[in-house]
Design an enzyme around this catalytic site. Sequence first.
Site, PDB file in Angstrom:
ATOM      1  N   SER A 281      -2.025  50.214 -44.820  1.00 59.30           N
ATOM      2  CA  SER A 281      -2.145  48.812 -45.193  1.00 59.30           C
ATOM      3  C   SER A 281      -3.568  48.586 -45.659  1.00 59.30           C
ATOM      4  O   SER A 281      -4.483  49.342 -45.278  1.00 59.30           O
ATOM      5  CB  SER A 281      -1.843  47.913 -43.987  1.00 59.30           C
ATOM      6  OG  SER A 281      -2.177  46.566 -44.250  1.00 59.30           O
TER       7      SER A 281
ATOM      8  N   TYR B 240      -2.450  45.085 -34.668  1.00 59.22           N
ATOM      9  CA  TYR B 240      -1.810  45.713 -35.831  1.00 59.22           C
ATOM     10  C   TYR B 240      -2.852  46.345 -36.741  1.00 59.22           C
ATOM     11  O   TYR B 240      -2.716  47.498 -37.155  1.00 59.22           O
ATOM     12  CB  TYR B 240      -1.001  44.671 -36.596  1.00 59.22           C
ATOM     13  CG  TYR B 240      -0.366  45.197 -37.870  1.00 59.22           C
ATOM     14  CD1 TYR B 240       0.827  45.906 -37.817  1.00 59.22           C
ATOM     15  CD2 TYR B 240      -0.967  44.984 -39.102  1.00 59.22           C
ATOM     16  CE1 TYR B 240       1.407  46.401 -38.977  1.00 59.22           C
ATOM     17  CE2 TYR B 240      -0.393  45.465 -40.273  1.00 59.22           C
ATOM     18  CZ  TYR B 240       0.795  46.178 -40.204  1.00 59.22           C
ATOM     19  OH  TYR B 240       1.359  46.661 -41.368  1.00 59.22           O
TER      20      TYR B 240
END
Length: 228
Positions: A129, A140
């Site tokens: 990401s 996350y």
Amino acid sequence: MKIDGTTALVTGGLRGLGAAFTAELLARGAKKVYATSRGTASHDDPRVETVALDVDDAAAVAAFARTATDVDLVVNNAGLATGSNLLTSPLDDVRREFETNVFGVLHVARAFAPVLAANGGGALLDVHSVLSWATTGSGYEASKAAAWGVTNGLRALLAPQGTLVTGLHLGYTDTDMIAHLDVPKNDPRDVARAALDGIGRDATEVLADEVSRQVKSLLSGDPAALVL
């Protein structure tokens, strides 16, 4: 690596970005795609074999690898976001994100590295990401940063067996994970195309969108600039 004629494994391959990878692999001539999910599911293309698999379960992943001996392309796509805050959320929420986003990636890589070697090397794609590099302080984001480090280590370890290891970075993409956010989003199929194009040219890193390219350019500067 050529996609045509490959046998691929896509973890989390029936929803969101994983489903886009499955569709794009088929469109490019993959002869078979193992698409995993945590529960039972089906697919309308006979080239897709659906597999109930939790990547957090190392023993289950290893057992599956002993049967899926024809795999020559692995897409490590399965991921989890709990919305945790590193300071204030229950530590178990952060731990769950690391279990899937870091150790799940590693379970799959460890189990399928010998399979890829036996099939000539092949390729391993890990979905990261832009949040591997930028942060608001969530679990996350920390887990995706750790996954980036794992991928870099795997690249070094798997190079002698001829396995291409590619890291994919992307910004907001239109999946269930961020359905609640009212922001511009990538089309998952566009991301899958960019990633598979990268594998086709033996790229070790794919930046799927402009935001990933912009944030990557900041890595040589002050880390404070990476706080969102």
